[in-house]
Design a protein around this motif. Structure first.
Motif, PDB file in Angstrom:
ATOM      1  N   HIS A  49       0.847  -1.193   0.000  1.00  7.93           N
ATOM      2  CA  HIS A  49       0.000   0.000   0.000  1.00  7.93           C
ATOM      3  C   HIS A  49       0.880   1.241   0.000  1.00  7.93           C
ATOM      4  N   PRO A  50       0.744   2.129  -1.008  1.00  8.21           N
ATOM      5  CA  PRO A  50       1.626   3.289  -1.113  1.00  8.21           C
ATOM      6  C   PRO A  50       1.612   4.204   0.104  1.00  8.21           C
ATOM      7  N   SER A  51       0.448   4.375   0.738  1.00  2.00           N
ATOM      8  CA  SER A  51       0.396   5.289   1.873  1.00  2.00           C
ATOM      9  C   SER A  51       1.060   4.699   3.109  1.00  2.00           C
ATOM     10  N   ALA A  52       1.323   3.404   3.074  1.00  2.76           N
ATOM     11  CA  ALA A  52       1.946   2.766   4.232  1.00  2.76           C
ATOM     12  C   ALA A  52       3.470   2.846   4.187  1.00  2.76           C
ATOM     13  N   GLN A  53       4.017   3.318   3.075  1.00  2.00           N
ATOM     14  CA  GLN A  53       5.464   3.414   2.977  1.00  2.00           C
ATOM     15  C   GLN A  53       5.956   4.549   3.862  1.00  2.00           C
ATOM     16  N   LYS A  54       6.930   4.225   4.677  1.00  2.00           N
ATOM     17  CA  LYS A  54       7.451   5.215   5.606  1.00  2.00           C
ATOM     18  C   LYS A  54       8.444   6.125   4.887  1.00  2.00           C
ATOM     19  N   PRO A  55       8.460   7.398   5.263  1.00  2.00           N
ATOM     20  CA  PRO A  55       9.451   8.299   4.668  1.00  2.00           C
ATOM     21  C   PRO A  55      10.843   7.927   5.160  1.00  2.00           C
ATOM     22  N   ARG A  56      11.824   8.184   4.328  1.00  2.00           N
ATOM     23  CA  ARG A  56      13.211   7.928   4.714  1.00  2.00           C
ATOM     24  C   ARG A  56      13.790   9.206   5.294  1.00  2.00           C
ATOM     25  N   ILE A  57      14.554   9.060   6.347  1.00  2.00           N
ATOM     26  CA  ILE A  57      15.201  10.214   6.957  1.00  2.00           C
ATOM     27  C   ILE A  57      16.699  10.073   6.757  1.00  2.00           C
ATOM     28  N   LEU A  58      17.281  11.034   6.062  1.00  2.00           N
ATOM     29  CA  LEU A  58      18.716  11.055   5.807  1.00  2.00           C
ATOM     30  C   LEU A  58      19.334  12.186   6.604  1.00  2.00           C
ATOM     31  N   ILE A  59      20.528  11.958   7.114  1.00  2.00           N
ATOM     32  CA  ILE A  59      21.233  12.992   7.858  1.00  2.00           C
ATOM     33  C   ILE A  59      22.304  13.585   6.948  1.00  2.00           C
ATOM     34  N   GLN A  60      22.223  14.889   6.745  1.00  2.00           N
ATOM     35  CA  GLN A  60      23.196  15.590   5.916  1.00  2.00           C
ATOM     36  C   GLN A  60      24.528  15.690   6.658  1.00  2.00           C
TER      37      GLN A  60
END
Length: 99
Positions: free
Chosen positions: A45-56
């Motif tokens: 389910h597309p809405s269930a995909q968690k955002p990725r958090i990247l540290i600059q």
């Protein structure tokens, strides 16, 4: 927790056969099947995909979201308003008030 479901007879029969062949209880087979089905559905389910958090390199986080994220369709003014509402709500909660 107990729940009652009205399921098709052929589905119950198949689960009972699986339970017998695997030497398990029907409720355990049903639980495993439900868990697997829900996990598969959530992953696809597309809405269930968690955002990725990247540290600059400078230590600041960058949140990468799906291109269809609601914020991608909002204007800067709408985003600022949403942020201000969230900050106001947090401030009120800190002092013990609710909206």
């Amino acid at each position: 927790m107990k729940a009652t479901f009205d399921l098709p007879a052929d589905l119950i029969r198949e689960m009972k056969l699986r339970a017998v062949h695997e030497g398990r209880k029907l409720k355990d087979v049903a639980t495993d099947l439900l868990k697997r089905g829900l996990a598969q559905n959530a992953a696809s389910h597309p809405s269930a995909q968690k955002p990725r958090i990247l540290i600059q390199p400078n230590g600041l986080p960058v949140v990468q979201c799906d291109g269809n994220a609601p914020a991608s369709r909002m204007s800067g003014r709408q985003l600022l308003k949403l942020e201000q509402e969230a900050l106001t709500k947090e401030d009120l909660q800190r002092v013990g008030h609710s909206l």
